[in-house]
Design a protein around this motif. Sequence first.
Motif, PDB file in Angstrom:
ATOM      1  N   TYR A   1     -12.135   2.517   2.596  1.00 18.13           N
ATOM      2  CA  TYR A   1     -12.102   1.189   1.998  1.00 18.13           C
ATOM      3  C   TYR A   1     -12.949   1.169   0.723  1.00 18.13           C
ATOM      4  O   TYR A   1     -13.985   1.815   0.661  1.00 18.13           O
ATOM      5  CB  TYR A   1     -12.702   0.148   2.955  1.00 18.13           C
ATOM      6  CG  TYR A   1     -11.930  -0.113   4.215  1.00 18.13           C
ATOM      7  CD1 TYR A   1     -10.930  -1.086   4.249  1.00 18.13           C
ATOM      8  CD2 TYR A   1     -12.217   0.560   5.394  1.00 18.13           C
ATOM      9  CE1 TYR A   1     -10.234  -1.352   5.416  1.00 18.13           C
ATOM     10  CE2 TYR A   1     -11.522   0.295   6.559  1.00 18.13           C
ATOM     11  CZ  TYR A   1     -10.534  -0.663   6.572  1.00 18.13           C
ATOM     12  OH  TYR A   1      -9.850  -0.930   7.723  1.00 18.13           O
TER      13      TYR A   1
ATOM     14  N   LEU B   1      -7.138  -1.196  -0.351  1.00 21.57           N
ATOM     15  CA  LEU B   1      -6.754  -0.384   0.788  1.00 21.57           C
ATOM     16  C   LEU B   1      -6.075   0.906   0.355  1.00 21.57           C
ATOM     17  O   LEU B   1      -5.245   0.908  -0.553  1.00 21.57           O
ATOM     18  CB  LEU B   1      -5.814  -1.167   1.702  1.00 21.57           C
ATOM     19  CG  LEU B   1      -6.398  -2.443   2.312  1.00 21.57           C
ATOM     20  CD1 LEU B   1      -5.370  -3.135   3.192  1.00 21.57           C
ATOM     21  CD2 LEU B   1      -7.638  -2.127   3.122  1.00 21.57           C
TER      22      LEU B   1
ATOM     23  N   MET C   1      -5.723  -1.481   9.724  1.00 24.52           N
ATOM     24  CA  MET C   1      -6.768  -1.533   8.699  1.00 24.52           C
ATOM     25  C   MET C   1      -6.582  -2.744   7.798  1.00 24.52           C
ATOM     26  O   MET C   1      -7.554  -3.288   7.259  1.00 24.52           O
ATOM     27  CB  MET C   1      -6.780  -0.247   7.869  1.00 24.52           C
ATOM     28  CG  MET C   1      -5.704  -0.123   6.831  1.00 24.52           C
ATOM     29  SD  MET C   1      -5.880   1.379   5.838  1.00 24.52           S
ATOM     30  CE  MET C   1      -4.578   1.082   4.607  1.00 24.52           C
TER      31      MET C   1
ATOM     32  N   THR D   1       0.841  -1.197   0.000  1.00 21.42           N
ATOM     33  CA  THR D   1       0.000   0.000   0.000  1.00 21.42           C
ATOM     34  C   THR D   1       0.877   1.248   0.000  1.00 21.42           C
ATOM     35  O   THR D   1       1.390   1.665   1.041  1.00 21.42           O
ATOM     36  CB  THR D   1      -0.944   0.003   1.219  1.00 21.42           C
ATOM     37  OG1 THR D   1      -1.673  -1.227   1.236  1.00 21.42           O
ATOM     38  CG2 THR D   1      -1.915   1.169   1.155  1.00 21.42           C
TER      39      THR D   1
ATOM     40  N   GLU E   1      -8.286   8.960   8.790  1.00 19.35           N
ATOM     41  CA  GLU E   1      -9.307   8.680   7.777  1.00 19.35           C
ATOM     42  C   GLU E   1      -8.887   7.509   6.900  1.00 19.35           C
ATOM     43  O   GLU E   1      -7.783   7.477   6.362  1.00 19.35           O
ATOM     44  CB  GLU E   1      -9.538   9.913   6.899  1.00 19.35           C
ATOM     45  CG  GLU E   1     -10.615   9.738   5.855  1.00 19.35           C
ATOM     46  CD  GLU E   1     -10.781  10.964   4.980  1.00 19.35           C
ATOM     47  OE1 GLU E   1     -11.637  10.926   4.081  1.00 19.35           O
ATOM     48  OE2 GLU E   1     -10.050  11.960   5.180  1.00 19.35           O
ATOM     49  N   ILE E   2      -9.787   6.525   6.788  1.00 15.52           N
ATOM     50  CA  ILE E   2      -9.551   5.349   5.973  1.00 15.52           C
ATOM     51  C   ILE E   2     -10.744   5.186   5.037  1.00 15.52           C
ATOM     52  O   ILE E   2     -11.882   5.169   5.494  1.00 15.52           O
ATOM     53  CB  ILE E   2      -9.404   4.071   6.827  1.00 15.52           C
ATOM     54  CG1 ILE E   2      -8.324   4.251   7.910  1.00 15.52           C
ATOM     55  CG2 ILE E   2      -9.087   2.869   5.957  1.00 15.52           C
ATOM     56  CD1 ILE E   2      -8.356   3.174   8.977  1.00 15.52           C
TER      57      ILE E   2
ATOM     58  N   CYS F   1     -10.360  -3.206  13.362  1.00 18.62           N
ATOM     59  CA  CYS F   1      -9.390  -2.116  13.224  1.00 18.62           C
ATOM     60  C   CYS F   1      -8.873  -1.676  14.594  1.00 18.62           C
ATOM     61  O   CYS F   1      -7.669  -1.509  14.803  1.00 18.62           O
ATOM     62  CB  CYS F   1     -10.028  -0.941  12.485  1.00 18.62           C
ATOM     63  SG  CYS F   1      -8.843   0.290  11.900  1.00 18.62           S
TER      64      CYS F   1
ATOM     65  N   PRO G   1      -3.708   5.572   4.708  1.00 19.28           N
ATOM     66  CA  PRO G   1      -4.517   6.342   5.663  1.00 19.28           C
ATOM     67  C   PRO G   1      -4.076   7.803   5.728  1.00 19.28           C
ATOM     68  O   PRO G   1      -2.904   8.125   5.521  1.00 19.28           O
ATOM     69  CB  PRO G   1      -4.240   5.637   7.010  1.00 19.28           C
ATOM     70  CG  PRO G   1      -3.672   4.308   6.658  1.00 19.28           C
ATOM     71  CD  PRO G   1      -2.959   4.483   5.356  1.00 19.28           C
TER      72      PRO G   1
ATOM     73  N   THR H   1      -1.831   2.570  11.873  1.00 22.03           N
ATOM     74  CA  THR H   1      -3.186   2.440  11.340  1.00 22.03           C
ATOM     75  C   THR H   1      -3.205   1.560  10.096  1.00 22.03           C
ATOM     76  O   THR H   1      -4.139   0.773   9.877  1.00 22.03           O
ATOM     77  CB  THR H   1      -3.761   3.822  10.994  1.00 22.03           C
ATOM     78  OG1 THR H   1      -3.706   4.660  12.153  1.00 22.03           O
ATOM     79  CG2 THR H   1      -5.200   3.719  10.527  1.00 22.03           C
ATOM     80  N   ASN H   2      -2.187   1.667   9.269  1.00 20.90           N
ATOM     81  CA  ASN H   2      -2.089   0.854   8.062  1.00 20.90           C
ATOM     82  C   ASN H   2      -2.126  -0.638   8.391  1.00 20.90           C
ATOM     83  O   ASN H   2      -2.832  -1.418   7.744  1.00 20.90           O
ATOM     84  CB  ASN H   2      -0.784   1.202   7.328  1.00 20.90           C
ATOM     85  CG  ASN H   2      -0.559   0.337   6.099  1.00 20.90           C
ATOM     86  OD1 ASN H   2      -1.377   0.280   5.205  1.00 20.90           O
ATOM     87  ND2 ASN H   2       0.567  -0.351   6.086  1.00 20.90           N
TER      88      ASN H   2
ATOM     89  N   ARG I   1       0.194   6.842  11.046  1.00 19.70           N
ATOM     90  CA  ARG I   1      -0.297   6.359   9.754  1.00 19.70           C
ATOM     91  C   ARG I   1       0.109   4.897   9.543  1.00 19.70           C
ATOM     92  O   ARG I   1      -0.678   4.075   9.074  1.00 19.70           O
ATOM     93  CB  ARG I   1       0.251   7.233   8.629  1.00 19.70           C
ATOM     94  CG  ARG I   1      -0.303   6.904   7.253  1.00 19.70           C
ATOM     95  CD  ARG I   1       0.319   7.778   6.174  1.00 19.70           C
ATOM     96  NE  ARG I   1       0.052   9.183   6.405  1.00 19.70           N
ATOM     97  CZ  ARG I   1       0.973  10.085   6.720  1.00 19.70           C
ATOM     98  NH1 ARG I   1       2.247   9.700   6.851  1.00 19.70           N
ATOM     99  NH2 ARG I   1       0.663  11.339   6.912  1.00 19.70           N
TER     100      ARG I   1
END
Length: 334
Positions: free
Chosen positions: A302, A172, A155, A55, A299-300, A255, A175, A151-152, A148
């Motif tokens: 999908y 994905l 997620m 990602t 903020e994510i 998450c 983020p 979170t990556n 980030r």
Amino acid sequence: MIPLLVCDDSAMARKQLIRALPADWPVSITQAAHGEEALAAIRQGLGPIMLLDLTMPVLDGYQTLAALQAEGLQSQVIVVSGDVQDEAVRRVRELGALDFLKKPADPALLLETLQRHGLYQAANQPSSAPPAPRAELELKINFRDALREVTNVAMGRAAALLAKVLGVFVQLPVPQVNIFEVSELHMTLLDAQRGERLSAVCQGFIGDGIAGEALLLFHDSEVADMARLMRWQPADDAETAEMLLDLASILIGACLSGLAEQIDVRFSQGHPQLLGLHASIDHLIQLNQKRWKKTLAVEISYSLEGQDIHFDLLLLFTEDSIRRLTHKINYLLS
């Protein structure tokens, strides 16, 4: 020295991965922040071995592997990614990757993987000699980059669960991490709305001095498609709400669990609540403007491959949580 290329858009991820390398492996490390930089390095002979994220902006890991094949470039690639969907593993192997490791890479498993593929050879030096210091470990990591990356990984685990539930491949994003005043948050949510009506689910969480709310936004135009994937046939708004609450519980719970595991926190989660069904963003803001003041927002977005479906997930941390969250993340880097 063996040229080794480490490709990841996160400086924190590159630092963690370099730390996980065998200390006595005589490598000369080149770093790349996305696939285009990686390909340029490989063309210069700097990447006969590459550790590759998936990602990334500009050129992601899948596109990078495809470009290697298209150009006939030689690089032995091990993917190290937070995207742990079964389909992601299958696709990177099909594109020529030797192996797949989940983030953050376990040093023992990384060593075993390098040995199994004949890539690791210890330096020819007495065992008592200290390993040469790696200047790459002096990377400067800022808080947003670190959050980030954490979170990556979280997620990615949520996406793997969602993929199994819905039988789809989840695409994905990278983020986004920002600190918003409530007016700025309002504008961000308005942008997410894209002129449509939404349904929104909120779930609070708290643990070890860190508190916040997860807000999951569903576009009403996509609800029927989601119901089809979940094999639901909602007869009315009450059944639609039940379906959205179930889906939100899966996505938010996974998450938060992935986030909590990395920063060593046990979150207590409230019951998911439906903030609005077929509502406008203005209405949602009016309902929650007292709670959403200055906030750290992750903020994510999908999306589901082959479907016109996406979810906007916002993790909103209270202002008072930022100091403790910073301490927890700094501990990961120490």
